[in-house]
Design an enzyme around this catalytic site. Structure first.
Site, mmCIF file in Angstrom:
data_model
loop_
_atom_site.group_PDB
_atom_site.id
_atom_site.type_symbol
_atom_site.label_atom_id
_atom_site.label_comp_id
_atom_site.label_asym_id
_atom_site.label_seq_id
_atom_site.Cartn_x
_atom_site.Cartn_y
_atom_site.Cartn_z
ATOM 1 N N TYR A 104 0.871 -1.193 0.000
ATOM 2 C CA TYR A 104 0.000 0.000 0.000
ATOM 3 C C TYR A 104 0.894 1.223 0.000
ATOM 4 O O TYR A 104 1.860 1.310 0.756
ATOM 5 C CB TYR A 104 -0.876 -0.011 1.261
ATOM 6 C CG TYR A 104 -1.647 1.275 1.488
ATOM 7 C CD1 TYR A 104 -2.980 1.377 1.109
ATOM 8 C CD2 TYR A 104 -1.036 2.385 2.093
ATOM 9 C CE1 TYR A 104 -3.690 2.560 1.313
ATOM 10 C CE2 TYR A 104 -1.744 3.567 2.297
ATOM 11 C CZ TYR A 104 -3.063 3.640 1.904
ATOM 12 O OH TYR A 104 -3.753 4.806 2.100
ATOM 13 N N GLU A 192 -3.506 7.414 -3.936
ATOM 14 C CA GLU A 192 -3.349 6.120 -3.264
ATOM 15 C C GLU A 192 -3.196 4.998 -4.277
ATOM 16 O O GLU A 192 -3.923 4.961 -5.269
ATOM 17 C CB GLU A 192 -4.586 5.875 -2.393
ATOM 18 C CG GLU A 192 -4.551 4.581 -1.603
ATOM 19 C CD GLU A 192 -5.870 4.366 -0.856
ATOM 20 O OE1 GLU A 192 -6.029 4.929 0.235
ATOM 21 O OE2 GLU A 192 -6.740 3.650 -1.382
#
Ligand code: GDP
Ligand code: MN
Length: 386
Positions: A104, A192
């Site tokens: 991530y 993101e």
């Protein structure tokens, strides 16, 4: 949406899987027939958590792709974050990659530290919320000094702190740098990549994309602003958007004093001053930064067009907004024949305030000096005692 985010990713050189946008099952069938292999069908909706909501499916041939697309398109995806649900209208068809590891990576603004922050964890993918809740120490942070900018050592530090598998290490600094470039260049609130995938053949690729841009910076990127097809949610929004304001720059309230200010903060301060002076605002209208006379004129007409408005208070603290443009807009609006006569109070300070005052004076109008004075005047005028 993801496919828009990936468009931006490609502009800065972040690797994404190859694929196509598809609006019908027939499109999916034709694409897979022409490009045999394994493909992922990804629902293009604003909400996250599509995987768990059943919005991500895998197809190995054209017939299966068509059938799954038929199930997805028209389906309403729901989860805890979005209980009302969102209907799937289109898909992104992407090459299915063999995943060795899911990380991530995101960049957002840390408001408390007034600085961009990069966040990384080696445990990316669909359960990243649980990782954040149960293993906060598994997330590595790097606060960037925006004036100094990004350097690759920051990503190397993050990779080390987050214990990213070594397969990520070589590609990681360039991807983080590109994501930071995107974040700054397009004025993002959040960028993101979840998951950032290490494939079994050793490449690193952005499998998902989430980009949230700050609406206030979109005028610098008209091609991207045109992507925003969200419809106004109510009449007030529609009225504001119709004259060129943003979606949340105009709202009706239940008082009697029209308010035009530049900036949401000043608008709220003005409403408070009116409240303190014993009155109530009939609306909130923020002309934003750098408004030209024409927008001021239209804003004036919009507010005065509301029959409940008994007095109007224009409160401008000029920065990039220029006092002469504001004054010209007011004078133009009042010269229009179609408008009701409404008592007017103006406070004008900052950039070109003097020029603005002269324009108002030439039209026979004298501004007040302070916000509190203006608020008191407006309340008195609205009550008809002055
Ligand atoms: P989200 O649930 O809305 O965040 O959608 P994502 O694009 O992140 O996809 C959800 C999950 O689907 C990912 O975490 C992966 O586990 C899986 N997935 C997506 N694309 C691929 C792919 O190309 N190959 C494999 N094996 N899994 C994938
Ligand atoms: Mn995701």
């Amino acid at each position: 949406m993801e496919y828009r985010g990936k468009d931006l990713f490609r502009r800065v050189g972040i690797p994404t899987p190859r694929g196509t946008f598809a609006a019908t099952p027939a499109d999916v069938r034709a694409f897979i027939a022409a490009n045999p292999g394994s493909w992922v069908l990804k629902s293009q909706v604003m909400m996250g958590g599509r995987g768990k909501a059943g919005g991500i499916r895998f197809a190995d041939d054209a017939a299966q792709g068509e059938a799954l697309a038929g199930e997805l398109i028209g389906k309403v995806l729901r989860n805890i974050q979005n209980p009302a649900g969102e209907e799937v209208k289109a898909l992104l068809v992407e090459e299915k990659v063999a995943i060795a590891s899911e990380a991530y990576l995101s960049i957002t603004v840390d408001r408390a530290k007034k600085s961009p922050v990069i966040m990384v964890t080696a445990q990316g993918g669909m359960d990243v919320e649980e990782v954040a809740a149960d293993h906060p120490d598994a997330i590595a942070y790097y606060w960037i000094d925006a004036a100094a900018g990004y350097s690759p050592y920051m990503a190397r530090q993050l990779a080390f702190d987050a214990k990213l598998p070594t397969g990520f290490h070589k590609a990681f600094p360039k991807i983080v740098g590109a994501l930071y470039e995107l974040f700054m260049k397009y004025g993002a609130n959040l960028v993101e990549i979840n998951p950032l995938v290490l494939t079994k053949d050793g490449s690193v690729i952005a499998s998902d994309a989430k980009v949230d841009l700050d609406d206030n910076g979109l005028y610098k990127h008209p091609d991207i602003a045109a992507w925003n097809t969200a419809a106004p949610a109510d009449e007030d929004q529609a009225a504001g958007v119709a004259i060129g304001l943003g979606m949340s720059n105009y709202a009706k309230l239940d008082g009697t004093i029209g308010v035009i200010a530049n900036g949401a903060g000043l608008g709220m301060g003005t409403m408070d001053a009116i409240r303190t002076a014993g009155g109530a605002a009939a609306n909130f209208l923020d002309i934003g930064g750098g408004a030209q006379a024409e927008l001021v004129r239209k804003s004036y007409s919009l507010v005065v067009g509301d029959p409940r408005v008994k007095a109007l208070f224009v409160n401008i603290f000029g920065g990039i907004t220029r006092g002469d443009q504001v004054a010209r807009g007011i004078v133009d609006a009042r010269a229009g024949h179609d408008l009701r006569e409404v008592p007017l109070v103006v406070r004008l300070t900052g950039t070109n305030a003097q020029e603005g005052r002269e324009i108002l004076a030439a039209a026979g109008y004298a501004p007040v000096e302070t916000m509190d004075e203006g608020a008191a005047r407006a309340v008195a005028l609205a009550q008809g005692t002055n």
